[in-house]
Structures are given as structure tokens and as C-alpha cells.
Write a protein that holds these residues in place. Structure first.
Motif, short mmCIF file in Angstrom:
data_model
loop_
_atom_site.label_atom_id
_atom_site.label_comp_id
_atom_site.label_asym_id
_atom_site.label_seq_id
_atom_site.Cartn_x
_atom_site.Cartn_y
_atom_site.Cartn_z
N UNK A 1 0.83 -1.19 0.00
CA UNK A 1 0.00 0.00 0.00
C UNK A 1 0.88 1.26 0.00
N UNK A 2 0.28 2.37 -0.39
CA UNK A 2 1.00 3.64 -0.30
C UNK A 2 1.33 3.93 1.16
N UNK A 3 2.45 4.63 1.37
CA UNK A 3 2.89 4.95 2.72
C UNK A 3 1.77 5.64 3.49
N UNK B 1 7.14 -0.47 -1.45
CA UNK B 1 6.60 0.78 -1.96
C UNK B 1 7.44 1.28 -3.13
N UNK B 2 6.96 2.35 -3.76
CA UNK B 2 7.69 2.92 -4.87
C UNK B 2 8.98 3.60 -4.46
N UNK B 3 8.87 4.45 -3.43
CA UNK B 3 10.00 5.31 -3.08
C UNK B 3 10.57 5.03 -1.69
N UNK C 1 11.43 12.81 0.63
CA UNK C 1 10.44 13.75 0.10
C UNK C 1 9.43 13.14 -0.86
N UNK C 2 9.74 11.97 -1.42
CA UNK C 2 8.83 11.35 -2.40
C UNK C 2 8.10 10.13 -1.84
N UNK C 3 8.23 9.89 -0.54
CA UNK C 3 7.73 8.65 0.05
C UNK C 3 6.26 8.39 -0.26
#
Length: 414
Positions: free
Chosen positions: A104-106, A132-134, A139-141
Motif C-alpha cells: 500500500x502507499x505509505x 513501496x515505490x520510493x 520527500x517522495x515517500x
């Protein structure tokens, strides 16, 4: 399951590719993987078709081949995590699980009371892996992202593709979602390491694996050269920046891959081609010289290889100790005698009645071989089996949860 991870239970809150790739690896190794999906919709990739898996009558099912490529050996349950009773069920399941994997997204699961800290309170030994992606900080978490984005941002596309100025030159992604697959493998490695730590200490931990970190790390071989030289790596197409000849060549009917990794192999190649003097030419004798003078050498090799068919060159070069190969389409891959001998095609009976064919796991274990016991599941196929068997819910409780749309129970069970 009797595999090496047969005593491990995994709660799988992942979808799409990176997370499911990791949990399928764990499932192939024998773990009891309980895949939690959304009611009605399920995993996004169930709908990423065509092609579709066929049912007993040969018609399409609701499940894509994409989904089926990365979800075998799992049990599927459907729970609505947005509802309090759904969150309660996840917490109860987490109590009895060794591993939880989520992508899931942070911050999303924290809002549902299902973060690592939340579940650590009910199961301190839980290994909780976030994909996750980042990553979990920076800053992009909180930004979303798919594989394609990270192939670009992480530098891979800058070195993948034909050289600038060549036909079709320019940055190119890989056809396989390589960032997802590699991130899934990194997650698996991290989970196994955390399980070993838990075996020694009794404590679980939180694992943070990101797509961006993974694809940047994947480029280490090129990146360290950049750090050492200050020269930004560039695209080489099918050639190699440090080895010559190490590329594909056109033949009269296709292509041939020739990969000389040292001077001795180049000498042997020259002998087969009847060009022994090339190996004595100071421009070509050593690898460093060949790299500097690659253009005249490649022009000479190309002129020779274009005279005969790929099959001719494969036979001519078969026993000269120079690595060679053809460029196969996937239908030809599964006609390759070594692929056939290694039985890389796995056929399973699908729950919808037809057959699903997947690719054999590349890991070979002599004592605990991988088994293919469960085909990719239907959405919610095992909801009743898992919630009754693991949590001890009664049939009445299950009916009440289904009526409240907290869970979904498939109409066709194993």
C-alpha cells in the motif's frame, strides 16, 4: 505443503506484481500464503487482459494470464479493509502469521490501524515487509509509481536501447517489468533474513523495500564505473561497453549472439572464421585494444556472419568454447532442448475447470523440491476455508460478515 517454508504462514496484502512476485516465491518454497483481496474486484491484475485463462469449455474466465503468472500456490480470501470488522479480521489473522507483506502507499494501512506498529502490538514476532515505490521516508515517500516510472527515474532507460544516432536510437524500457520482479526478489531475501533473525532472537521487524532503491542498486555495475571515471554511462544497444566482440550480429536469415569474454575466446573465434591473423593484429589482440578499435573489427565480423544462416553459425561455432546463442521468440524458447529437459513449463488444473500453464520456479532444492500444489486461485476461493480453519469462525459468523459485505465467499470452492 512440505517445502522448506512449510511452517511459515504469510498474510499477503499485495497486488499487481512486485509484492505478489515475492509472496509467490515464498509460496513456491512451501509457505502457507493467504492472499487478501478486495471483494468484487480483487487484485488489479485479474483484469489485465486479454489473454484470459480458459475455463473447461475453452471460454475465457474472469482471470488474466498476467494475474496467473504470479499467484500460484496461494489461498485467496476477500476482506474489505475499509470496514472496522474487516480490519479486525486482519488483526486476528496477523496474530497467527509469521510474515505480513503489503504494498500500500505509505500511511494507508496506518489509517486502518494495520501499520507495523499496530500489528507489532498484537504479534511482536511478526516480520512485516512493506514494498513501496520510493520507500518509507524521504520527500517522495507518499508518491505513487509503477515499474515504468522507476526504470526512467532510476537510470535504467538511460543505458537501455539503441545508441543515439542509430535507427531506433533512444531510451527504452525493458519489456518485462524488471523493477517489480527484482523488488519482489529483494523482498523475499529480506523476509528470509528477518525470519533467521527471529529464529535467533524471537523478535520480528519492519522491512522497507522500494522500487527506486532496487533499480538504482541494479545498475551498480554501470554506476560504479561512473563513480570511478566521472563518465556518464550511455546506451550501447546489444553491444557491451567493456567487451568486444560481445553483441548480436545479423546473419543471412536472422541474428546470432557472440560473447567473447576474454582474449583466448577471441583467438578461438578467429580460428573458426579462418581469420587467425586478426588475433595477432595489435588493434585486436587484447580486449582493451578491441574496445578501442571496435568499429573496424565489428565491420569485419558483420561481413562474415551475414554470409550464412544462424543455424550454420550455431553449428560451426558449437565446439569452439565461445559462448554463442540465437535470439528466440518464446515459442522457440519452449522448443529449446535444455528448456524441455529442465521441464520449465508447469501445467495445473484451474479451479474454473480449464488448464493454466505457468513457468517453473528456477530454484532447485535436492531435499525439499518445490511443488506446484495450488493453481492461481479464484478471487475469494478460500475465504470460508481460511476464516473457519485459521480463526475458527462459525458458518453463522461467516454468513453475517458476508451479508454485511465485510467478506466475500466464492461460489465455487476447492
Amino acid at each position: 505443503m512440505a517445502g522448506p517454508l512449510s511452517r511459515v504462514r504469510v498474510l499477503d496484502l499485495t497486488r499487481v506484481l512486485a509484492g505478489p512476485w515475492s509472496t509467490q516465491m515464498l509460496a513456491d518454497l512451501g509457505a502457507d500464503v493467504i492472499k487478501v483481496e478486495r471483494p468484487v474486484l480483487g487484485d488489479d491484475t485479474r483484469h489485465w487482459g486479454p489473454p484470459w485463462i480458459k475455463d473447461e469449455a475453452g471460454g475465457p474466465t474472469a482471470d488474466s494470464a498476467y494475474f496467473s503468472s504470479t499467484n500460484r500456490n496461494k489461498r485467496s480470501i476477500a476482506i474489505d479493509l475499509s470496514k472496522a470488522d474487516g480490519q479486525r479480521l486482519i488483526r486476528e489473522l496477523a496474530k497467527g502469521c509469521d510474515v505480513l507483506v503489503e504494498n500500500y502507499k505509505v500511511g494507508d494501512l496506518k489509517r486502518h490501524g494495520l501499520s507495523y506498529e499496530d500489528l507489532k502490538a498484537v504479534n511482536p514476532a511478526l516480520v512485516y515487509c512493506s514494498v513501496t515505490g520510493y520507500g518509507q521516508d524521504g520527500p517522495c515517500a507518499e508518491k505513487p509509481g509503477y515499474d515504468f516510472i522507476f526504470q526512467g527515474e532510476g537510470g535504467l532507460m538511460s543505458i537501455n536501447g539503441e545508441k543515439d544516432g542509430e535507427p531506433g536510437g533512444g531510451p527504452m524500457k525493458t519489456s518485462i517489468a524488471i523493477t517489480d520482479v527484482l523488488t519482489g526478489l529483494n523482498a523475499t531475501i529480506a523476509i528470509l533474513a528477518a525470519l533467521e533473525h527471529r529464529r535467533n532472537t524471537g523478535e520480528g521487524q519492519h522491512i522497507d523495500v522500494s522500487l527506486l532503491d532496487t533499480i538504482v542498486h541494479f545498475g551498480s555495475n554501470q554506476i560504479v564505473s561512473y563513480f570511478a571515471s566521472g563518465e556518464v554511462p550511455k546506451r550501447w544497444g546489444n553491444a557491451h561497453p567493456n567487451l568486444t566482440p560481445y553483441q548480436s550480429f545479423r546473419t543471412s536469415d536472422g541474428h546470432l549472439i557472440v560473447a567473447c569474454g576474454n582474449d583466448g575466446q577471441f583467438v578461438k573465434l578467429c580460428a573458426v572464421l579462418g581469420q587467425e591473423h586478426w588475433a595477432r593484429d595489435p588493434r585486436f589482440a587484447r580486449m582493451a585494444d578491441r574496445n578501442i578499435n571496435r568499429e573496424p573489427l565489428i565491420a569485419r565480423l558483420s561481413a562474415i556472419f551475414e554470409q550464412e544462416t544462424t543455424a550454420f553459425w550455431l553449428k560451426a561455432l558449437e565446439h569452439c568454447d565461445v559462448p554463442i546463442g540465437s535470439i528466440n521468440t518464446y515459442d522457440k524458447v519452449f522448443e529449446h532442448p535444455q528448456v524441455v529437459a529442465r521441464e520449465l513449463k508447469v501445467r495445473q488444473r484451474h479451479a474454473a475447470g480449464g488448464e493454466v500453464t505457468t513457468v517453473r520456479n528456477p530454484i532447485r532444492l535436492s531435499k525439499t523440491p518445490i511443488e506446484y500444489l495450488r493453481p492461481p486461485p479464484l478471487r475469494a476461493q478460500h475465504t470460508q476455508e481460511v476464516l473457519a480453519g485459521v480463526l475458527g469462525l462459525s458458518e453463522q459468523e461467516l454468513r453475517q460478515l458476508a451479508a454485511a459485505r465485510v467478506i466475500e465467499i466464492a461460489t465455487k470452492d476447492e
